[in-house]
Write a protein that holds these residues in place. Structure first.
Motif, short mmCIF file in Angstrom:
data_model
loop_
_atom_site.label_atom_id
_atom_site.label_comp_id
_atom_site.label_asym_id
_atom_site.label_seq_id
_atom_site.Cartn_x
_atom_site.Cartn_y
_atom_site.Cartn_z
N GLY A 96 0.91 -1.16 -0.02
CA GLY A 96 -0.16 -0.02 -0.09
C GLY A 96 0.83 1.21 -0.06
O GLY A 96 1.93 1.20 0.55
N ASP A 115 -10.08 -3.74 9.36
CA ASP A 115 -9.64 -3.48 7.96
C ASP A 115 -10.23 -4.84 7.16
O ASP A 115 -9.47 -5.86 6.53
N GLN A 118 -12.98 -5.00 2.59
CA GLN A 118 -12.89 -5.42 1.14
C GLN A 118 -13.18 -7.03 1.07
O GLN A 118 -13.37 -7.70 0.02
N HIS A 232 -4.57 -8.81 2.63
CA HIS A 232 -4.35 -7.43 2.46
C HIS A 232 -3.19 -7.22 1.35
O HIS A 232 -3.12 -6.16 0.77
N VAL A 235 -2.65 -4.68 -2.75
CA VAL A 235 -3.24 -3.09 -3.04
C VAL A 235 -2.43 -2.38 -4.04
O VAL A 235 -3.69 -1.66 -5.02
N TYR A 273 -7.39 -10.83 -4.22
CA TYR A 273 -7.47 -9.85 -3.33
C TYR A 273 -7.31 -8.46 -3.71
O TYR A 273 -7.93 -7.37 -3.10
N HIS A 274 -6.31 -8.20 -4.84
CA HIS A 274 -6.43 -6.83 -5.44
C HIS A 274 -7.64 -6.50 -5.97
O HIS A 274 -8.24 -5.30 -6.06
N TRP A 276 -10.72 -7.48 -4.95
CA TRP A 276 -11.59 -7.21 -3.61
C TRP A 276 -11.44 -5.57 -3.23
O TRP A 276 -12.23 -4.64 -2.84
N HIS A 277 -10.10 -5.42 -3.16
CA HIS A 277 -9.50 -3.77 -2.80
C HIS A 277 -10.20 -2.97 -3.69
O HIS A 277 -10.90 -1.79 -3.03
N GLN A 278 -10.11 -3.12 -4.91
CA GLN A 278 -10.41 -2.16 -5.91
C GLN A 278 -11.97 -1.92 -5.86
O GLN A 278 -12.15 -0.74 -6.01
#
Length: 288
Positions: A96, A115, A118, A232, A235, A273-274, A276-278
């Motif tokens: 991140g 956190d 996401q 996590h 990112v 995972y990316h 989800w974050h986006q």
């Protein structure tokens, strides 16, 4: 009571390692005053150059088109990486990297949360919130101005939500309504150039109310190649790091981003995972 702040040039002590493990955070002096001043000047210039930035911006400063070249070397800072390695293991990889800027008078309030926002419901594992879980990620806030906005519930990363937390979180294990308070919540007031390293599975929030002063804080995440990624990691949007873009960066930043790209290749599941974050940041935040 918060533990005493120590200087970056001393190695992590057993007491500090125990604090991070048990309480979920550690504060260190890291960035010298001259570098802080240089970064502030660069951030102010970046803000002036973005006519639509407004009074608050969350800038992804390693991404093409949003990059702030003059602060990118923070991801290679020896002190930050050494502390991250002491907490997670060697071979630290950047993940991140965002820049938060808000002028005085901005109303900045988050609800208490872990956190998890996401992560799909069926992928949240209660084992994450136990003393035995190996969490291979550390979040870092590096303020360039006095920053009173991080609040944390010490030790909450090692246990399920307690009775008071459950009462305010209700049916959502991720986030509580803005304005709900917790008796165990502790405010960390950070000085320019300090850094707080914390486990973002701890219950925490960003909360300053109506800001009395300008807030400029760099937010980073680090992962260790000694262990597999947790959810996590991922990112950064590594697909934007073309050879042309990387060629124009400083050698140290370019090398750090190539390490990230290589780590993503080792673990293809991180692309999920990316994603989800986006999806989360697109829905919840206005980022640039």
């Amino acid at each position: 009571m918060p533990a005493a702040v120590t200087h970056l040039h001393t190695p992590l002590s057993t007491t500090e390692l125990t604090q991070f493990r048990d309480l979920g955070y550690l504060v260190r002096d890291v960035i010298d005053a001259d570098t802080v001043a240089r970064y502030i000047e660069a951030v102010e210039a970046a803000h002036r150059a973005r006519p639509n930035a407004g009074r608050m911006m969350n800038l992804q400063f390693l991404q093409p088109g949003r990059d702030v070249r003059a602060i990118q070397d923070v991801i290679c800072h020896d002190g930050l990486r050494a502390i991250a390695a002491g907490l997670l293991g060697e071979r630290i990889v950047i993940d991140g990297a965002s820049l938060f800027y808000a002028e005085a008078g901005v109303d900045y309030r988050q609800g208490w949360h872990r956190d998890l926002m996401q992560v799909p419901d069926d992928r949240i594992d209660p084992a994450w919130f136990t003393p035995d879980y190996h969490y291979n990620y550390v979040q870092v806030n590096v303020p360039l101005t006095v920053d009173p906005c991080l609040w944390i519930v010490p030790g909450s990363h090692r246990r399920p939500l307690n009775a008071q937390e459950r009462s305010i979180f209700g049916n959502d294990p991720r986030i509580a309504p803005v304005g709900a308070e917790l008796d165990e919540g502790m405010q960390l007031v950070l000085q320019p150039g300090q850094a707080v390293f914390y486990n973002n599975y701890a219950v925490h929030r960003g909360f300053g109310g109506v800001l009395q002063d300008k807030r400029i804080t760099i937010h980073l995440g680090f992962h260790s190649r000694e262990h597999a990624p947790t959810c996590h990691f991922g990112v950064l949007d590594h697909r934007e790091y073309t050879d042309e873009y990387l060629a124009h960066l400083s050698p140290s930043v370019r090398a750090a981003l190539r390490e990230h790209i290589d780590e993503r290749a080792r673990y293809p599941e991180v692309d999920e995972y990316h994603a989800w974050h986006q999806q989360f940041i697109t829905r919840e935040f206005v980022t640039q």
